[in-house]
Design a protein around this motif. Structure first.
Motif, PDB file in Angstrom:
ATOM      1  N   SER A 297     -10.679  13.449  -1.671  1.00  0.00           N
ATOM      2  CA  SER A 297     -11.088  12.124  -2.106  1.00  0.00           C
ATOM      3  C   SER A 297     -10.848  11.154  -0.961  1.00  0.00           C
ATOM      4  N   MET A 298     -11.581  10.060  -0.965  1.00  0.00           N
ATOM      5  CA  MET A 298     -11.371   9.012   0.033  1.00  0.00           C
ATOM      6  C   MET A 298     -10.704   7.796  -0.596  1.00  0.00           C
ATOM      7  N   CYS A 299     -10.241   7.967  -1.820  1.00  0.00           N
ATOM      8  CA  CYS A 299      -9.675   6.847  -2.575  1.00  0.00           C
ATOM      9  C   CYS A 299      -8.308   7.213  -3.151  1.00  0.00           C
ATOM     10  N   HIS A 300      -7.819   6.326  -4.009  1.00  0.00           N
ATOM     11  CA  HIS A 300      -6.581   6.514  -4.755  1.00  0.00           C
ATOM     12  C   HIS A 300      -5.371   6.554  -3.819  1.00  0.00           C
ATOM     13  N   VAL A 301      -5.093   5.414  -3.223  1.00  0.00           N
ATOM     14  CA  VAL A 301      -3.973   5.281  -2.292  1.00  0.00           C
ATOM     15  C   VAL A 301      -2.975   4.293  -2.888  1.00  0.00           C
ATOM     16  N   GLN A 302      -1.857   4.800  -3.350  1.00  0.00           N
ATOM     17  CA  GLN A 302      -0.829   3.932  -3.927  1.00  0.00           C
ATOM     18  C   GLN A 302       0.552   4.576  -3.833  1.00  0.00           C
TER      19      GLN A 302
ATOM     20  N   ILE B  38       9.188  -9.374  -0.273  1.00  0.00           N
ATOM     21  CA  ILE B  38       8.092  -8.458  -0.570  1.00  0.00           C
ATOM     22  C   ILE B  38       6.847  -9.256  -0.965  1.00  0.00           C
ATOM     23  N   SER B  39       5.723  -8.916  -0.374  1.00  0.00           N
ATOM     24  CA  SER B  39       4.461  -9.577  -0.708  1.00  0.00           C
ATOM     25  C   SER B  39       3.332  -8.554  -0.724  1.00  0.00           C
ATOM     26  N   TYR B  40       2.307  -8.874  -1.521  1.00  0.00           N
ATOM     27  CA  TYR B  40       1.143  -7.999  -1.662  1.00  0.00           C
ATOM     28  C   TYR B  40      -0.092  -8.868  -1.492  1.00  0.00           C
ATOM     29  N   TYR B  41      -0.995  -8.505  -0.577  1.00  0.00           N
ATOM     30  CA  TYR B  41      -2.082  -9.423  -0.234  1.00  0.00           C
ATOM     31  C   TYR B  41      -3.263  -8.668   0.352  1.00  0.00           C
ATOM     32  N   LEU B  42      -4.416  -9.325   0.332  1.00  0.00           N
ATOM     33  CA  LEU B  42      -5.631  -8.796   0.945  1.00  0.00           C
ATOM     34  C   LEU B  42      -5.504  -8.878   2.461  1.00  0.00           C
ATOM     35  N   ASN B  43      -5.799  -7.763   3.128  1.00  0.00           N
ATOM     36  CA  ASN B  43      -5.761  -7.774   4.591  1.00  0.00           C
ATOM     37  C   ASN B  43      -7.189  -7.665   5.160  1.00  0.00           C
ATOM     38  N   PRO B  44      -7.385  -7.792   6.477  1.00  0.00           N
ATOM     39  CA  PRO B  44      -8.752  -7.818   7.037  1.00  0.00           C
ATOM     40  C   PRO B  44      -9.414  -6.448   7.158  1.00  0.00           C
ATOM     41  N   PHE B  45      -8.717  -5.371   6.798  1.00  0.00           N
ATOM     42  CA  PHE B  45      -9.281  -4.036   6.992  1.00  0.00           C
ATOM     43  C   PHE B  45     -10.146  -3.619   5.804  1.00  0.00           C
ATOM     44  N   THR B  46     -11.044  -2.683   6.054  1.00  0.00           N
ATOM     45  CA  THR B  46     -11.858  -2.081   4.994  1.00  0.00           C
ATOM     46  C   THR B  46     -11.814  -0.566   5.135  1.00  0.00           C
ATOM     47  N   LYS B  47     -12.268   0.122   4.100  1.00  0.00           N
ATOM     48  CA  LYS B  47     -12.297   1.580   4.108  1.00  0.00           C
ATOM     49  C   LYS B  47     -13.556   2.053   3.403  1.00  0.00           C
ATOM     50  N   VAL B  48     -13.921   3.306   3.641  1.00  0.00           N
ATOM     51  CA  VAL B  48     -15.087   3.902   2.994  1.00  0.00           C
ATOM     52  C   VAL B  48     -14.634   4.586   1.708  1.00  0.00           C
ATOM     53  N   THR B  49     -15.353   4.342   0.614  1.00  0.00           N
ATOM     54  CA  THR B  49     -15.014   4.932  -0.681  1.00  0.00           C
ATOM     55  C   THR B  49     -15.763   6.247  -0.879  1.00  0.00           C
TER      56      THR B  49
ATOM     57  N   GLU C 117     -18.106   6.671  -2.859  1.00  0.00           N
ATOM     58  CA  GLU C 117     -19.519   6.346  -3.010  1.00  0.00           C
ATOM     59  C   GLU C 117     -20.143   5.890  -1.702  1.00  0.00           C
ATOM     60  N   ARG C 118     -19.414   6.072  -0.589  1.00  0.00           N
ATOM     61  CA  ARG C 118     -19.879   5.702   0.751  1.00  0.00           C
ATOM     62  C   ARG C 118     -20.112   4.205   0.887  1.00  0.00           C
ATOM     63  N   LYS C 119     -19.322   3.439   0.163  1.00  0.00           N
ATOM     64  CA  LYS C 119     -19.381   1.995   0.270  1.00  0.00           C
ATOM     65  C   LYS C 119     -18.121   1.489   0.963  1.00  0.00           C
ATOM     66  N   ARG C 120     -18.200   0.287   1.486  1.00  0.00           N
ATOM     67  CA  ARG C 120     -17.029  -0.332   2.102  1.00  0.00           C
ATOM     68  C   ARG C 120     -16.211  -1.038   1.031  1.00  0.00           C
ATOM     69  N   ALA C 121     -14.897  -0.860   1.107  1.00  0.00           N
ATOM     70  CA  ALA C 121     -13.993  -1.495   0.137  1.00  0.00           C
ATOM     71  C   ALA C 121     -12.864  -2.185   0.880  1.00  0.00           C
TER      72      ALA C 121
END
Length: 529
Positions: free
Chosen positions: A42-47, A104-115, A117-121
């Motif tokens: 899989s290219m997803c489910h990272v936690q 501790i903080s959780y936030y959107l960063n500037p990186f993206t990844k391929v899912t 479904e071959r989409k950018r997330a």
């Protein structure tokens, strides 16, 4: 590959069961960017993360930045801390896992990844500062410190616990094989009940079970052939390790000598799958198995080649529910962990059937009476399209039972404190106690709760009424083929519901007091806590 990556100051490793760390990049003197592995195939489910660190020094502050997380929000923003473990501190001082981390903080960063479904997330970061807790040793640079998302519970831990129960509780505990996984590992199936056909007896609630304090009670025993089934599963998602700790508490209680456990075993046959995804647990996945499949989205049409544990479990449920005329499945409960909500709560299945809506809310209300960590306000009984193939929805629809739930424990804790393994085990114990309230021949508690939900009193108790209200037909269906079981149930469902409503009026009252009664009940229970 989850290999050990060395840096100038610290070295990292995850080459052990359930370990997950892909890369560690030193970007400052004491600061590291960390990348986690996605689930297998899989290219997803990272936690989920679980790794070892070598070379940590006391009184030194480090910053870790996890860069490739996926969820838009996290309990990190509400104060959740990860965990650290020192083997030397455990062996010499008895210190176990400790919560660590500040800022501790959780936030959107500037990186993206391929899912997949071959989409950018988008990617999200969890950033934190930590130092070694007091009394954690840094004397031996070859001794690791372990860092984890939640309390680990491995496949090896499970097999050890089951072996101990099998050797010590033979009178009520049996372990068999549900199936082999894609990785060739055993998926255990546990049966818990009183296996003796001898007339059983009840025991005094304040005393342990022993031969000297037993007394006869006609309501204390059902022959094995007349007992209903309760099916409980856990760990379909490998990264929700707290679900295994709940399961551990449930197994310990059900096999114990307490009065309620003894009575439960006299009335119910428990079929338990304590780890539905052993392969995912072993390799350190967060959500999927080795085929990259989220097993809790395959219940509608499980494929034996990619989701064998769900395939064989569903086949078992259909066989039990379709053949044993007096031994239908009473309840199905799937244990999970939740990454964005606090406390303990349940999801049920209300799908517009007024005759069964109150039944769906019954067990959560019984849990609310039993468990101090339970939040009735966080429960939800509506079914969305995205959940139509998950366990509780598929079982509810296929078997026509109202008591089909997902029970979710926060990976963090309550509003005021973090949960420990002992809290999770008590949640499992209290789940079993709530089931006893449901099946107890004395139905006073059930009647009280149903009245608070706006349902008229019943004459014969919930056990007889719920199956008729849900359309279970009379007669022995053993001659029917397994594939015909559910269509037959559905065919007779409406007529049986009409008969039941006309006979005993077991429907929600159509009056304005219904909601106020329910809220009053909730407030009264919370005030007791």
């Amino acid at each position: 590959a989850k290999n050990r990556y060395e840096t100038k100051t610290l070295s990292f490793g995850s080459q052990f069961e359930s370990g997950n760390l892909s890369q560690a990049i030193r970007i400052g003197e004491f600061e590291y960017d960390l990348l986690l592995s996605s689930d297998t195939n899989s290219m997803c489910h990272v936690q989920w993360f679980y790794f070892a660190i070598y070379g940590l020094k006391r009184r030194r502050k480090y910053r870790f930045n996890f860069l490739n997380l996926e969820k838009q929000d996290s309990l990190y923003n509400l104060g959740m801390q990860p965990l650290m473990f020192c083997p030397l501190a455990a062996s010499e001082l008895g210190i176990g896992w400790k919560r660590v981390g500040t800022d501790i903080s959780y936030y959107l960063n500037p990186f993206t990844k391929v899912t997949n479904e071959r989409k950018r997330a988008s990617c999200y970061s969890a950033s934190m500062i930590f130092k070694l807790p007091d009394r954690f040793s840094d004397d031996n640079p070859n001794s690791p410190h372990f860092f984890s998302y939640c309390y680990p519970y491995t496949y090896r831990n499970l097999m050890t616990d089951l072996a101990n129960l099998q050797s010590s509780r033979k009178h009520c505990f049996k372990k068999s094989l549900l199936c082999k996984t894609l990785g060739g590992n055993d998926c255990p199936l546990i049966t818990i009940t009183n296996f003796s056909e001898t007339k059983a007896v009840n025991i005094r609630e304040e005393e342990p079970c022993s031969e000297t304090n037993l007394f006869d009670d006609d309501l204390s025993f059902l022959p094995v052939s007349q007992r209903r089934y309760v099916v409980i599963t856990s760990r379909v998602h490998p990264g929700e390790t707290n679900a295994s700790w709940m399961m551990r508490g449930l197994l310990k209680f059900l096999t114990s000598d307490s009065a309620e456990a003894f009575s439960l075993r006299n009335h119910v046959i428990f079929k338990i799958v304590p780890m539905l995804n052993p392969d995912g647990v072993i390799v350190g996945n967060y959500r999927c198995n080795l085929a990259g499949v989220d097993l809790n989205r395959k219940w509608s049409k499980p494929d034996i080649s990619t989701s064998p544990t769900i395939y064989y479990l569903k086949r078992l449920l259909l066989k039990i529910h379709g053949v044993a005329s007096n031994q239908k499945i009473l309840a199905f409960i799937d244990m999970h962990g939740h990454s964005r909500k606090r406390s303990l709560f349940m999801y049920g299945c209300q799908e517009g059937k007024k005759s069964t809506e109150a039944y769906v809310e019954l067990l959560p209300n019984l849990m609310n009476r039993r468990c101090e960590y339970f939040s009735l306000e966080s429960c939800n009984y509506k079914v969305t399209k995205a959940k139509s193939s998950c366990g509780r929805v598929s079982v509810s629809r296929k078997l026509k039972i109202p008591f089909s739930y997902t029970i979710e424990a926060s990976l963090c804790g309550s509003d005021t404190y973090h949960f420990h393994t002992s809290h999770f085990e008590r949640m499992g114990r209290d789940t079993a106690k709530a089931i006893w309230d449901l099946v107890n021949p004395n139905q006073d508690i059930v009647k009280e709760v149903l009245q608070s939900l706006g349902v008229a009193e019943m004459e014969n108790g919930i056990i007889e009424d719920d199956m008729e209200a849900c359309g279970q037909q009379n007669g022995n269906p053993s001659s029917r083929r397994e594939a015909d079981v559910c269509p037959d149930v559905q065919k007779h469902s409406r007529s049986n519901q009409v008969q039941k409503v006309g006979k005993k009026k077991t429907i929600r009252k159509a009056c304005p007091q219904s909601k106020s009664n329910s809220s009053t009940f909730v407030k009264r229970r919370h005030s007791k806590k």
